[in-house]
Write a protein that holds these residues in place. Structure first.
Motif, mmCIF file in Angstrom:
data_model
loop_
_atom_site.group_PDB
_atom_site.id
_atom_site.type_symbol
_atom_site.label_atom_id
_atom_site.label_comp_id
_atom_site.label_asym_id
_atom_site.label_seq_id
_atom_site.Cartn_x
_atom_site.Cartn_y
_atom_site.Cartn_z
ATOM 1 N N ARG A 193 1.495 -1.389 -0.338
ATOM 2 C CA ARG A 193 0.102 -0.224 0.583
ATOM 3 C C ARG A 193 0.892 1.483 0.206
ATOM 4 O O ARG A 193 1.157 2.310 0.564
ATOM 5 C CB ARG A 193 -0.857 0.432 1.537
ATOM 6 N N HIS B 213 1.502 4.218 -0.098
ATOM 7 C CA HIS B 213 0.751 6.092 -1.044
ATOM 8 C C HIS B 213 2.332 6.845 -1.480
ATOM 9 O O HIS B 213 2.901 6.566 -0.987
ATOM 10 C CB HIS B 213 0.643 6.618 0.280
ATOM 11 N N SER B 214 1.992 7.717 -2.448
ATOM 12 C CA SER B 214 1.931 8.180 -3.296
ATOM 13 C C SER B 214 4.480 7.511 -3.379
ATOM 14 O O SER B 214 5.205 8.631 -4.131
ATOM 15 C CB SER B 214 3.186 9.081 -1.433
ATOM 16 N N PRO C 239 -3.692 3.465 -3.872
ATOM 17 C CA PRO C 239 -2.204 2.741 -4.356
ATOM 18 C C PRO C 239 -1.508 0.939 -4.117
ATOM 19 O O PRO C 239 -2.291 -0.018 -3.645
ATOM 20 C CB PRO C 239 -1.536 3.301 -3.376
#
Length: 300
Positions: A54, A56-57, A113
């Motif tokens: 997961r 993110h970004s 994500p």
């Protein structure tokens, strides 16, 4: 030239690592060069690997190409990648293969994500292999049908590099990476319906070796024109339909010659050749020896 995994410039607020639960291994570059220079290494080494859940970004943008092939297996969520050929969406169940020497970027989807298992692989002969396998900047994303096997191999890579960076550990890790790469080369599905149809047609031929199956019949099953089907089949499998069928028949014939005492005529019929003389001619054309001569050869 090998690049340090952390040396590229960061852009667009992409985060290269630092995710809860991640695993990240980076082999020191002097050790990479030492390993590739030693005899018996196979000219192949995993330089980096890991697992980002997961993420993110997550992402990177490399304007200056690096010397490794990058393989990322998306097991959940979504993301994207960019090469000089354009921008590509990445979904769960798809792999990203970025060849060395090509500027690229990749990242997690902002809303969903991705979770990725990944590795970098270096070696002097990788560009030629990737080209032959059609793993190019123009085709960096492909659907994976053997997802569990690919992820298991990347898990093995991570486990061995976590252990240490001795030659035995690097040999096992690099062997697992090569296995994963070759499986991805064989698994050419990219979500293209016509490619999926070809896989189904090839499986039909494998399970109906003795039947007389024409290109027109296979095309009709696939609801494609014969010319379109033939072109897609050859592009995907590397051989025309009838030549592929002959390969399957000859493989089955070899098995029967090696493992049974059935007559040549009986074997000919079992692999789709009612005329045993025609079968013998085809067998010799394919193998360089007659079926009888092949049976007398020492094997194993």
């Amino acid at each position: 030239m090998l690049e340090d995994a952390r040396s590229d410039v960061r852009h667009d607020a992409l985060v290269p690592d630092g995710f809860p639960g991640q695993r990240l291994l980076v082999l020191p570059r002097p050790r990479v060069r030492e390993y590739l220079a030693q005899s018996g290494s196979g000219d192949l080494v995993v330089t980096d690997c890991g697992y980002f859940p997961r993420a993110h970004s997550h992402g990177r943008r490399r304007h200056s190409p690096i010397g490794q092939v990058i393989v990322m297996m998306c097991v959940d969520g979504a993301g994207w990648c960019e090469t000089p050929a354009g921008r590509f969406t990445v979904e769960a169940g798809q792999a990203v293969i970025l060849p060395p020497g090509v500027p690229h970027a990749y990242g997690a989807d902002a809303d969903d994500p991705w979770t990725v298992w990944w590795f970098h692989l270096a070696g002097p002969h990788l560009p030629e292999f990737l080209s032959a396998a059609k793993m190019t900047a123009a085709n960096p994303v492909r659907r994976v049908h053997n997802l569990y096997q690919i992820v298991s191999l990347i898990t093995e890579i991570v486990r061995w590099l976590e252990r240490d960076s001795t030659t035995p550990s690097l040999l096992v890790a690099s062997g697992a990476a090569w296995h994963a790469l070759t499986l991805l080369a064989a698994d050419r599905g990219v979500g293209d319906l016509s490619v999926d149809v070809v896989e189904e047609s090839a499986q039909y031929l494998r399970t109906h070796v003795a039947e007389r199956v024409t290109v027109a019949q296979l095309a009709a099953m696939a609801s494609l024109s014969a010319s379109h089907f033939a072109a897609v089949f050859k592009r995907h499998m590397g051989y025309p339909v009838l030549q592929y069928q002959t390969m399957l028949r000859m493989a089955r014939a070899r098995e029967l010659l090696d493992l049974t005492d059935r007559t040549i005529a009986t074997i000919a019929g079992e692999v789709g050749y009612p005329d045993s003389f025609y079968f013998a001619r085809q067998f010799k054309k394919f193998h360089g020896v007659t079926p009888r001569e092949y049976r007398r050869q020492h094997k194993g």
